[in-house]
Write an enzyme that holds these catalytic residues in place. Structure first.
Site, PDB file in Angstrom:
ATOM      1  N   ALA A  63       6.813 -18.434 -12.388  1.00 46.10           N
ATOM      2  CA  ALA A  63       6.198 -18.387 -11.052  1.00 46.10           C
ATOM      3  C   ALA A  63       7.248 -18.735  -9.998  1.00 46.10           C
ATOM      4  CB  ALA A  63       5.042 -19.381 -10.991  1.00 46.10           C
ATOM      5  N   GLY A 108       5.884 -18.866 -16.204  1.00 43.05           N
ATOM      6  CA  GLY A 108       4.944 -17.746 -16.061  1.00 43.05           C
ATOM      7  C   GLY A 108       5.467 -16.453 -16.672  1.00 43.05           C
ATOM      8  N   GLU A 111       4.512 -16.710 -20.127  1.00 39.78           N
ATOM      9  CA  GLU A 111       3.042 -16.616 -20.192  1.00 39.78           C
ATOM     10  C   GLU A 111       2.587 -15.156 -20.076  1.00 39.78           C
ATOM     11  OE1 GLU A 111       2.903 -19.842 -17.204  1.00 39.78           O
ATOM     12  OE2 GLU A 111       1.288 -20.674 -18.423  1.00 39.78           O
ATOM     13  N   GLU A 131       8.073 -25.922 -17.193  1.00 37.85           N
ATOM     14  CA  GLU A 131       7.341 -26.444 -16.035  1.00 37.85           C
ATOM     15  C   GLU A 131       7.385 -27.971 -15.941  1.00 37.85           C
ATOM     16  OE1 GLU A 131       6.346 -23.935 -17.947  1.00 37.85           O
ATOM     17  OE2 GLU A 131       5.179 -22.457 -16.818  1.00 37.85           O
TER      18      GLU A 131
HETATM   19  C1  LIG Z   1      16.471 -19.312 -15.228  1.00 37.74           C
HETATM   20  C2  LIG Z   1      17.586 -20.216 -14.771  1.00 37.74           C
HETATM   21  C3  LIG Z   1      17.962 -21.186 -15.871  1.00 37.74           C
HETATM   22  C4  LIG Z   1      18.812 -19.316 -14.445  1.00 37.74           C
HETATM   23  O1  LIG Z   1      19.869 -20.059 -13.918  1.00 37.74           O
HETATM   24  P1  LIG Z   1      21.090 -19.268 -13.240  1.00 37.74           P
HETATM   25  O2  LIG Z   1      21.554 -18.178 -14.111  1.00 37.74           O
HETATM   26  O3  LIG Z   1      22.061 -20.339 -12.842  1.00 37.74           O
HETATM   27  O4  LIG Z   1      20.468 -18.561 -11.954  1.00 37.74           O
HETATM   28  P2  LIG Z   1      19.972 -19.247 -10.604  1.00 37.74           P
HETATM   29  O5  LIG Z   1      21.062 -19.269  -9.625  1.00 37.74           O
HETATM   30  O6  LIG Z   1      19.268 -20.511 -10.900  1.00 37.74           O
HETATM   31  O7  LIG Z   1      18.839 -18.187 -10.142  1.00 37.74           O
HETATM   32  C5  LIG Z   1      19.170 -16.999  -9.444  1.00 37.74           C
HETATM   33  C6  LIG Z   1      18.228 -16.907  -8.262  1.00 37.74           C
HETATM   34  O8  LIG Z   1      16.905 -16.822  -8.742  1.00 37.74           O
HETATM   35  C7  LIG Z   1      16.117 -17.860  -8.164  1.00 37.74           C
HETATM   36  N1  LIG Z   1      15.100 -18.288  -9.137  1.00 37.74           N
HETATM   37  C8  LIG Z   1      15.229 -18.469 -10.454  1.00 37.74           C
HETATM   38  N2  LIG Z   1      14.080 -18.859 -10.995  1.00 37.74           N
HETATM   39  C9  LIG Z   1      13.182 -18.901  -9.983  1.00 37.74           C
HETATM   40  C10 LIG Z   1      11.802 -19.233  -9.903  1.00 37.74           C
HETATM   41  N3  LIG Z   1      11.074 -19.551 -10.991  1.00 37.74           N
HETATM   42  N4  LIG Z   1      11.223 -19.206  -8.697  1.00 37.74           N
HETATM   43  C11 LIG Z   1      11.902 -18.854  -7.601  1.00 37.74           C
HETATM   44  N5  LIG Z   1      13.208 -18.517  -7.610  1.00 37.74           N
HETATM   45  C12 LIG Z   1      13.841 -18.549  -8.781  1.00 37.74           C
HETATM   46  C13 LIG Z   1      17.123 -18.967  -7.871  1.00 37.74           C
HETATM   47  O9  LIG Z   1      16.591 -19.845  -6.911  1.00 37.74           O
HETATM   48  C14 LIG Z   1      18.272 -18.141  -7.374  1.00 37.74           C
HETATM   49  O10 LIG Z   1      18.000 -17.704  -6.054  1.00 37.74           O
HETATM   50  P3  LIG Z   1      19.094 -17.897  -4.884  1.00 37.74           P
HETATM   51  O11 LIG Z   1      18.445 -17.342  -3.659  1.00 37.74           O
HETATM   52  O12 LIG Z   1      20.272 -17.101  -5.354  1.00 37.74           O
HETATM   53  O13 LIG Z   1      19.368 -19.362  -4.831  1.00 37.74           O
HETATM   54  C15 LIG Z   1      17.181 -21.000 -13.512  1.00 37.74           C
HETATM   55  O14 LIG Z   1      17.069 -20.101 -12.432  1.00 37.74           O
HETATM   56  C16 LIG Z   1      15.889 -21.733 -13.657  1.00 37.74           C
HETATM   57  O15 LIG Z   1      15.833 -22.767 -14.289  1.00 37.74           O
HETATM   58  N6  LIG Z   1      14.813 -21.226 -13.039  1.00 37.74           N
HETATM   59  C17 LIG Z   1      13.520 -21.877 -12.991  1.00 37.74           C
HETATM   60  C18 LIG Z   1      12.762 -21.711 -14.292  1.00 37.74           C
HETATM   61  C19 LIG Z   1      11.434 -22.450 -14.203  1.00 37.74           C
HETATM   62  O16 LIG Z   1      11.378 -23.630 -13.976  1.00 37.74           O
HETATM   63  N7  LIG Z   1      10.329 -21.718 -14.415  1.00 37.74           N
HETATM   64  C20 LIG Z   1       8.998 -22.250 -14.326  1.00 37.74           C
HETATM   65  C21 LIG Z   1       8.406 -21.962 -12.983  1.00 37.74           C
HETATM   66  S1  LIG Z   1       6.817 -22.719 -12.725  1.00 37.74           S
HETATM   67  C22 LIG Z   1       5.736 -21.635 -13.479  1.00 37.74           C
HETATM   68  O17 LIG Z   1       6.124 -20.655 -14.029  1.00 37.74           O
HETATM   69  C23 LIG Z   1       4.265 -21.973 -13.346  1.00 37.74           C
HETATM   70  C24 LIG Z   1       3.388 -21.120 -14.169  1.00 37.74           C
HETATM   71  O18 LIG Z   1       3.138 -21.683 -15.401  1.00 37.74           O
END
Ligand SMILES: CC(C)(COP(=O)(O)OP(=O)(O)OC[C@H]1O[C@@H](n2cnc3c(N)ncnc32)[C@H](O)[C@@H]1OP(=O)(O)O)[C@@H](O)C(=O)NCCC(=O)NCCSC(=O)CCO
Length: 257
Positions: A63, A108, A111, A131
């Site tokens: 998400a 998500g 999921e 999460e």
């Molecule tokens: C997936 C990860 C580990 C990847 O890391 P990396 O390769 O270093 O890439 P990033 O620089 O972090 O990401 C590139 C770009 O994407 C954006 N982004 C990544 N994940 C999300 C997200 N879930 N929501 C919004 N944006 C996201 C990140 O901010 C970057 O954007 P820029 O504008 O370039 O800054 C790493 O990205 C990671 O850990 N992501 C989060 C994973 C997570 O926690 N998922 C759970 C979300 S809550 C959920 O799903 C609720 C429903 O059950």
């Protein structure tokens, strides 16, 4: 569509998450578009199997966390209900669904993959429900579907540690059906879809609904549903074709009638 690409090729309906710069993070718009396109594909006779995948290096990183800043208890509850409704709908559709996991499948994103019937992952993919690291927990059905998919102990470990696992480990614990190098992921997934397309779509649809129903019911109810559905498939032309083809020592050609 703003967040999704779609195409229909050789009986396969492709649903491609398309926010690669945000690792295909799932926002409200994407949930709405996922629901709309899945519904269209379910009703389209040219689509026999649906494949979900992502553009870029992720299937989906979950998400969209950037939207979380605006959420309070009520709007968070509504967002979770919307996500859950879309995943429930995807799980319930009568056509076979495959998640082609090309990279990160987190939160998500995993999921969504769990709502599909099959998961085929690239060796390079990384899967998890992280999460808990955000001080929350899975809200698009993961707390229930992961337990049913891999059992309580492993599911609790993944959700309570937030650890990510490799595709190979996911295959070992039964979370994914098949792992392949990224270079052959599409080919292998299409091959798998091809096997499904050779079967009777009516028998597949009834079988799927019996399995899903039984998964959430007492054994006796599931067994009753199995017998009832078994009777129903005998009213189809496909059943006649399948049995005749066997007796005539030829390959069956099912028409979905
Ligand atoms: C997936 C990860 C580990 C990847 O890391 P990396 O390769 O270093 O890439 P990033 O620089 O972090 O990401 C590139 C770009 O994407 C954006 N982004 C990544 N994940 C999300 C997200 N879930 N929501 C919004 N944006 C996201 C990140 O901010 C970057 O954007 P820029 O504008 O370039 O800054 C790493 O990205 C990671 O850990 N992501 C989060 C994973 C997570 O926690 N998922 C759970 C979300 S809550 C959920 O799903 C609720 C429903 O059950």
């Amino acid at each position: 569509m703003e967040t999704i690409e779609t195409k229909i090729e050789n009986g396969i309906g492709w649903i491609i998450l398309n926010r690669p710069d945000k690792l295909n993070a799932i926002n409200l718009k994407m949930l709405e578009e996922l629901e709309e396109v899945t519904k269209n594909f379910e009703e389209n006779n040219d689509v026999k199997v649906i494949i979900f995948t992502g553009n870029g290096k992720a299937f989906s990183a979950g998400a969209d966390i950037s939207q979380f800043k605006e959420l309070n208890s009520i709007s968070a509850w509504n967002f979770a209900k919307k996500g859950r409704k879309v995943m429930d709908y995807i799980e319930s559709i009568s056509k076979p669904t495959i998640a082609m996991i090309n990279g990160y499948a987190l939160g998500g994103g995993l999921e969504l993959a769990l709502a599909c019937d099959f998961r085929i992952a690239a060796e390079e993919a990384s899967l998890g429900l992280p999460e808990i690291n955000l001080g929350i927990y899975p809200g698009f059905g993961g707390t229930q579907r992961l337990v049913r998919a891999i059992g309580k102990a492993k599911a609790m470990e993944l959700m309570m540690t937030g650890d990510r696992i490799s595709a190979k480990e996911a295959e070992r614990i039964g979370l994914v059906n098949k792992v392949t190098p990224l270079s052959s992921l599409k080919e292998e997934t299409i091959k798998f879809a091809g096997k499904l397309m050779e079967k009777s779509p009516i028998a597949l649809a009834i079988l799927k609904s019996v399995i899903l129903y039984g998964n959430d019911s007492p054994l006796l109810d599931g067994l009753n549903m199995e017998s009832l559905g078994w009777g129903v498939v005998f009213s189809t032309e496909d059943e006649k074709e399948g049995v005749n083809a066997f007796l005539e020592k030829r390959k069956a050609v099912f028409k979905g009638k």
